[in-house]
Design a protein around this motif. Structure first.
Motif, mmCIF file in Angstrom:
data_model
loop_
_atom_site.group_PDB
_atom_site.id
_atom_site.type_symbol
_atom_site.label_atom_id
_atom_site.label_comp_id
_atom_site.label_asym_id
_atom_site.label_seq_id
_atom_site.Cartn_x
_atom_site.Cartn_y
_atom_site.Cartn_z
ATOM 1 N N LEU A 14 0.965 -1.297 0.085
ATOM 2 C CA LEU A 14 -0.145 -0.075 -0.095
ATOM 3 C C LEU A 14 0.719 1.303 -0.029
ATOM 4 C CD1 LEU A 14 -2.753 -1.061 2.431
ATOM 5 C CD2 LEU A 14 -3.335 -0.710 0.018
ATOM 6 N N GLU A 15 2.053 1.136 -0.692
ATOM 7 C CA GLU A 15 3.056 2.367 -0.636
ATOM 8 C C GLU A 15 2.414 3.350 -1.526
ATOM 9 O OE1 GLU A 15 5.883 2.306 1.141
ATOM 10 O OE2 GLU A 15 6.077 4.411 0.742
ATOM 11 N N ASP A 16 1.947 3.159 -2.768
ATOM 12 C CA ASP A 16 1.526 3.854 -3.663
ATOM 13 C C ASP A 16 0.141 3.921 -3.903
ATOM 14 O OD1 ASP A 16 4.220 4.618 -4.156
ATOM 15 O OD2 ASP A 16 4.404 2.728 -5.508
ATOM 16 N N SER A 22 -7.740 9.585 -7.451
ATOM 17 C CA SER A 22 -7.459 10.861 -7.240
ATOM 18 C C SER A 22 -7.217 11.133 -5.624
ATOM 19 C CB SER A 22 -8.791 11.613 -7.843
ATOM 20 O OG SER A 22 -9.800 11.263 -7.000
ATOM 21 N N ASP A 23 -6.784 12.221 -5.194
ATOM 22 C CA ASP A 23 -6.406 12.500 -3.907
ATOM 23 C C ASP A 23 -7.714 12.756 -3.306
ATOM 24 O OD1 ASP A 23 -5.665 13.258 -1.581
ATOM 25 O OD2 ASP A 23 -4.442 15.093 -2.114
ATOM 26 N N ARG A 86 -2.587 3.469 6.033
ATOM 27 C CA ARG A 86 -2.529 2.993 4.755
ATOM 28 C C ARG A 86 -3.714 2.115 4.010
ATOM 29 N NH1 ARG A 86 3.839 1.931 3.036
ATOM 30 N NH2 ARG A 86 4.443 3.184 4.724
ATOM 31 N N LEU A 87 -4.267 1.408 5.006
ATOM 32 C CA LEU A 87 -5.573 0.649 4.938
ATOM 33 C C LEU A 87 -6.675 1.433 4.897
ATOM 34 C CD1 LEU A 87 -4.795 -2.478 7.400
ATOM 35 C CD2 LEU A 87 -4.812 -2.370 4.976
ATOM 36 N N ALA A 128 -5.497 -4.621 -3.113
ATOM 37 C CA ALA A 128 -4.294 -4.673 -2.326
ATOM 38 C C ALA A 128 -4.416 -4.909 -0.864
ATOM 39 C CB ALA A 128 -3.581 -3.315 -2.549
ATOM 40 N N VAL A 129 -5.692 -4.335 -0.484
ATOM 41 C CA VAL A 129 -6.155 -4.525 1.020
ATOM 42 C C VAL A 129 -6.389 -5.968 1.083
ATOM 43 C CG1 VAL A 129 -7.787 -4.158 2.733
ATOM 44 C CG2 VAL A 129 -6.858 -2.193 1.498
#
Ligand code: SF4
Ligand code: SF4
Length: 167
Positions: A14-16, A22-23, A86-87, A128-129
């Motif tokens: 979950l680095e990226d 979008s943010d 990150r999660l 990814a989670v």
């Protein structure tokens, strides 16, 4: 000694990736990094993350019922974010031997994405989670922590159903 490879691989997954392409922080003013109460807010550390934040400027740690809370000042370097951040707003819940990503009930009232459900999130983030959960389940200490988080979420769901039924 505890093997931390699952933890660091989970963080790297979950680095990226973020909940939206979008943010999402632009929509809410980064609500999850701001205290909702005026009190310092803490994010739960996964087992073994404490060493990374010990003596690191901008953070302090507090013991709590589930383990350790990391308290920040609302700013951090992206690569320093703990796994909980990150999660967020998802959690990889454990169902039998499988992982089911779900909205974190602690995020209600904080994150505007929670009410929109998983479908509103970037599928790559959701995938990814799930991978994070699967990797954590390979380490007994992390697996037990994840199962405890799952039980806590289930208990809150049960309580909220019971309270709803009484109204
Ligand atoms: S509160 Fe939700 S929408 Fe806002 S920055 Fe955090 S994860 Fe994104
Ligand atoms: S550690 Fe970073 S991402 Fe997590 S709440 Fe604090 S400022 Fe936000």
């Amino acid at each position: 000694m505890e093997n931390l490879s699952a933890l660091w691989e989970a963080r790297a997954l979950l680095e990226d990736l973020t909940p939206l392409k979008s943010d999402c922080g632009r929509r809410c003013g980064q609500a999850c990094c701001r205290s909702q109460t005026g009190e310092p807010q803490g994010m739960l550390l996964f087992p073994g993350e404490e060493d990374f934040y010990r003596d690191r400027p901008g953070y302090r740690m507090l013991p709590c019922a589930q383990g350790t809370l990391l308290v920040c000042d609302g700013h951090c370097r992206r690569e320093e974010r703990p796994l909980s951040c990150r999660l967020f707003p998802l959690l990889p819940l454990v169902r039998g031997n499988a992982v089911a990503p779900a909205m974190d009930r602690r995020g209600r009232g904080v994150c505007p994405l929670v009410r929109h459900g998983l479908e509103a999130l970037d599928p790559a983030f959701v995938a990814a989670v799930t991978q994070v959960g699967e990797r954590l389940l390979t380490e007994p200490v992390q697996a037990s922590f994840l199962r405890a988080l799952t039980a806590e979420q289930d208990e809150w769901a049960r309580l909220s159903q019971a309270l709803g039924a009484k109204r």
